[in-house]
Design an enzyme around this catalytic site. Sequence first.
Site, PDB file in Angstrom:
ATOM      1  N   ASP A 177       0.843  -1.208   0.000  1.00 35.75           N
ATOM      2  CA  ASP A 177       0.000   0.000   0.000  1.00 35.75           C
ATOM      3  C   ASP A 177       0.876   1.255   0.000  1.00 35.75           C
ATOM      4  O   ASP A 177       0.561   2.243  -0.663  1.00 35.75           O
ATOM      5  CB  ASP A 177      -0.933  -0.020   1.218  1.00 35.75           C
ATOM      6  CG  ASP A 177      -1.795  -1.277   1.238  1.00 35.75           C
ATOM      7  OD1 ASP A 177      -2.294  -1.656   0.160  1.00 35.75           O
ATOM      8  OD2 ASP A 177      -1.935  -1.884   2.308  1.00 35.75           O
TER       9      ASP A 177
ATOM     10  N   HIS B 168      -5.205  -3.951   5.435  1.00 41.62           N
ATOM     11  CA  HIS B 168      -4.878  -4.157   4.027  1.00 41.62           C
ATOM     12  C   HIS B 168      -6.090  -4.701   3.281  1.00 41.62           C
ATOM     13  O   HIS B 168      -6.131  -5.870   2.918  1.00 41.62           O
ATOM     14  CB  HIS B 168      -3.667  -5.101   3.898  1.00 41.62           C
ATOM     15  CG  HIS B 168      -3.318  -5.396   2.467  1.00 41.62           C
ATOM     16  ND1 HIS B 168      -2.843  -4.440   1.599  1.00 41.62           N
ATOM     17  CD2 HIS B 168      -3.406  -6.537   1.737  1.00 41.62           C
ATOM     18  CE1 HIS B 168      -2.643  -4.982   0.410  1.00 41.62           C
ATOM     19  NE2 HIS B 168      -2.988  -6.260   0.469  1.00 41.62           N
TER      20      HIS B 168
HETATM   21  C1  LMR Z   1      -2.871  -6.664  -3.378  1.00 44.06           C
HETATM   22  O1  LMR Z   1      -3.145  -5.670  -2.708  1.00 44.06           O
HETATM   23  O2  LMR Z   1      -2.571  -6.585  -4.572  1.00 44.06           O
HETATM   24  C2  LMR Z   1      -2.886  -8.003  -2.727  1.00 44.06           C
HETATM   25  O3  LMR Z   1      -3.441  -7.906  -1.451  1.00 44.06           O
HETATM   26  C3  LMR Z   1      -3.555  -9.050  -3.530  1.00 44.06           C
HETATM   27  C4  LMR Z   1      -5.040  -8.827  -3.691  1.00 44.06           C
HETATM   28  O4  LMR Z   1      -5.813  -9.750  -3.419  1.00 44.06           O
HETATM   29  O5  LMR Z   1      -5.433  -7.747  -4.121  1.00 44.06           O
END
Ligand code: LMR
Length: 342
Positions: A177, A204
């Site tokens: 991120d 996340h």
């Molecule tokens: C991302 O942020 O790319 C990872 O967490 C994979 C997803 O499932 O998006």
Amino acid sequence: ATKAQMSGIAVQRNCNWYRNGRGERNYKVTVVGAGGGIGQPLSLLLKQNALIDDLTLHDLSPTKGVATDLSHICTRTHVNFFEGVKQEGLIDSLKDANVVVVAAGQPRKMGMTRDDLVTANATIAMAVSCAMSISCPEAMLAFVTNPINMLVPIAAEFLKARGVYDPKRLFGVTTLDVVRAKTFIAEFMSINPSLVDIPVIGGHSGNTILPVFSHCSPKFTGVEDDVNRLTKRIQDAGNEVIAAKAGAGSATLSMAFASAYFVNALLRGLNNEPNVIESAYVSSDVTDLPFFATPVLLGPYGIKENMGLPELNTAEQAALENMLPELGQSIQAAIRLAQFVL
Ligand code: LMR
């Protein structure tokens, strides 16, 4: 953890310090899920890390090929491998590791939330925690596997049950991120991404990812609409990759980069480098939730200091309050699941 573990004596014993005779400290890193889409490029990046003496690969599928391939790269990092479904392989692969990074598991598909992966991936957090309690109870444990918001609390419950839980050594890797925020902000401001620094707090997934633009350095030059648009892009960036890959999975390469970056920060902390600060999803008391991502100062025993919530402006405070119930529900569901299994 025992008093000795908490004080770091056990860590020192396991570090293989000075083994190369040049006064460099050397560490063992085990990648769980090393054969996968994230695991392979992550291992490639870690093979180039001068702080890693022993890079051990583990996966349920064969890792011999990946390990042999990597072993021909002319860096001094030694590559070992373990493979197969038997728990002993995992236990052996983790023996005396300083850092364990978990990238194993199912990726998300179009239309799924990250939390939808908990059924598929929770057992990985459980197995790794139990194996760690036997093989390397003092190691730093970093989860890349989704759902990060849930797997970290699940691992905490299992580590607690095994009597080896140290909240200062358990991390959800939210670095991607930060990496995305740096990239998109740099694009917007036409500057080099490596110049950008920005805390990303929360968790996340979706709304729980909160880039704190008011603390962006250099100062973000856009107006409120730009902040909203870029925030949304950072929150949806995982979906952007899933859509672009059109059925071939989710982000692997950028996630590998972010994970290697975070593992390097953990190693620099272990190596007693000053001022190693990265955002990560950790056990926390900065909000009412037991886990929350904020910048943390890393040191030889894991988190030296949680830097806490940056001062938020009105819009950021509203976004924080908006995400807390969702993140809280994920954490509660994760703890309930772990306690049900235990
Ligand atoms: C991302 O942020 O790319 C990872 O967490 C994979 C997803 O499932 O998006």
